[in-house]
Write a protein that holds these residues in place. Sequence first.
Motif, PDB file in Angstrom:
ATOM      1  N   ARG A 139       0.844  -1.197   0.000  1.00 17.79           N
ATOM      2  CA  ARG A 139       0.000   0.000   0.000  1.00 17.79           C
ATOM      3  C   ARG A 139       0.878   1.246   0.000  1.00 17.79           C
ATOM      4  O   ARG A 139       1.925   1.266   0.661  1.00 17.79           O
ATOM      5  N   VAL A 140       0.454   2.242  -0.750  1.00 19.77           N
ATOM      6  CA  VAL A 140       1.221   3.481  -0.838  1.00 19.77           C
ATOM      7  C   VAL A 140       0.308   4.637  -0.458  1.00 19.77           C
ATOM      8  O   VAL A 140      -0.809   4.739  -0.961  1.00 19.77           O
ATOM      9  N   TYR A 141       0.781   5.489   0.445  1.00 18.44           N
ATOM     10  CA  TYR A 141       0.039   6.685   0.814  1.00 18.44           C
ATOM     11  C   TYR A 141       0.685   7.883   0.139  1.00 18.44           C
ATOM     12  O   TYR A 141       1.864   8.182   0.386  1.00 18.44           O
ATOM     13  N   SER A 142      -0.085   8.556  -0.714  1.00 11.98           N
ATOM     14  CA  SER A 142       0.473   9.732  -1.386  1.00 11.98           C
ATOM     15  C   SER A 142      -0.657  10.567  -1.952  1.00 11.98           C
ATOM     16  O   SER A 142      -1.710  10.044  -2.297  1.00 11.98           O
ATOM     17  N   ASN A 143      -0.436  11.862  -2.055  1.00  5.96           N
ATOM     18  CA  ASN A 143      -1.384  12.668  -2.826  1.00  5.96           C
ATOM     19  C   ASN A 143      -0.696  13.312  -4.020  1.00  5.96           C
ATOM     20  O   ASN A 143      -1.262  14.167  -4.680  1.00  5.96           O
ATOM     21  N   ASN A 144       0.514  12.884  -4.303  1.00  3.99           N
ATOM     22  CA  ASN A 144       1.186  13.368  -5.508  1.00  3.99           C
ATOM     23  C   ASN A 144       0.630  12.588  -6.721  1.00  3.99           C
ATOM     24  O   ASN A 144       0.693  11.361  -6.744  1.00  3.99           O
ATOM     25  N   PRO A 145       0.072  13.296  -7.705  1.00  3.07           N
ATOM     26  CA  PRO A 145      -0.597  12.608  -8.821  1.00  3.07           C
ATOM     27  C   PRO A 145       0.310  11.645  -9.586  1.00  3.07           C
ATOM     28  O   PRO A 145      -0.131  10.569  -9.992  1.00  3.07           O
ATOM     29  N   TYR A 146       1.580  11.995  -9.786  1.00  2.97           N
ATOM     30  CA  TYR A 146       2.496  11.105 -10.517  1.00  2.97           C
ATOM     31  C   TYR A 146       2.789   9.856  -9.699  1.00  2.97           C
ATOM     32  O   TYR A 146       2.758   8.735 -10.202  1.00  2.97           O
ATOM     33  N   THR A 147       3.075  10.067  -8.414  1.00  2.00           N
ATOM     34  CA  THR A 147       3.351   8.930  -7.536  1.00  2.00           C
ATOM     35  C   THR A 147       2.147   8.000  -7.505  1.00  2.00           C
ATOM     36  O   THR A 147       2.277   6.783  -7.642  1.00  2.00           O
ATOM     37  N   ARG A 148       0.967   8.580  -7.364  1.00  2.00           N
ATOM     38  CA  ARG A 148      -0.257   7.772  -7.288  1.00  2.00           C
ATOM     39  C   ARG A 148      -0.450   6.947  -8.554  1.00  2.00           C
ATOM     40  O   ARG A 148      -0.708   5.762  -8.515  1.00  2.00           O
TER      41      ARG A 148
END
Length: 180
Positions: free
Chosen positions: A103-112
Amino acid sequence: MGNIRGYENDSLIIGRFQPLHKGHMEVIRKVSRESDHVTIGIGSAQYSHTKENPFTAGERYSMIAETLKAEGIKNCYIVPVEDLNRYSIWVSQVVSMCPKFTRVYSNNPYTRRLFAEAGFEVRDSPLYNRSEYSGTEVRRRIKSGENWSTLVPEAVAEIIDEIDGVERIKQLGGEQENGI
Ligand code: ATP
Ligand code: MG
């Protein structure tokens, strides 16, 4: 070959942590409660001594490790990850450097997008008091001599003092990036 341990409830948080601030810690606390293990990836690990990236990966590692210790958070791994400047292979780079996670927590659009395309579960990571809790704002205040220490955990302020980080940022702020 059996699993050494289950990792289906293990998460990744990734940031540059230039420096670690109280917004990062809100997320780390929340994710550490929701996960068995959390990998905190220190992004752009190879950079230091520039305006955007004043601190070395080692200094950032200490900031995170000392703060986790002070708060009694015990289920985090800290892993420096160098940027490759090629989005297509960045996920494999992160995966190869980190303990397993799903699971990855991010709000960066590229990372997501990149992690979602690679089959990871991606969750939102809410922003806390973003007008103050931002690396850019901490560096701006340090450079302009304003009060910055309330924006970061105590251990981070102590490390910045110890390494003469204020003078480092003031000096970097006054010059062109030197490209070393
Ligand atoms: P900079 O201004 O140097 O880019 P930053 O504050 O954006 O610093 P980064 O080191 O770039 O922080 O790390 C980005 C990660 O940290 C993202 O996943 C982002 O969601 C999280 N983050 C940054 N600021 C906050 C905040 N105020 N609250 C919660 N999460 C935050
Ligand atoms: Mg950022």
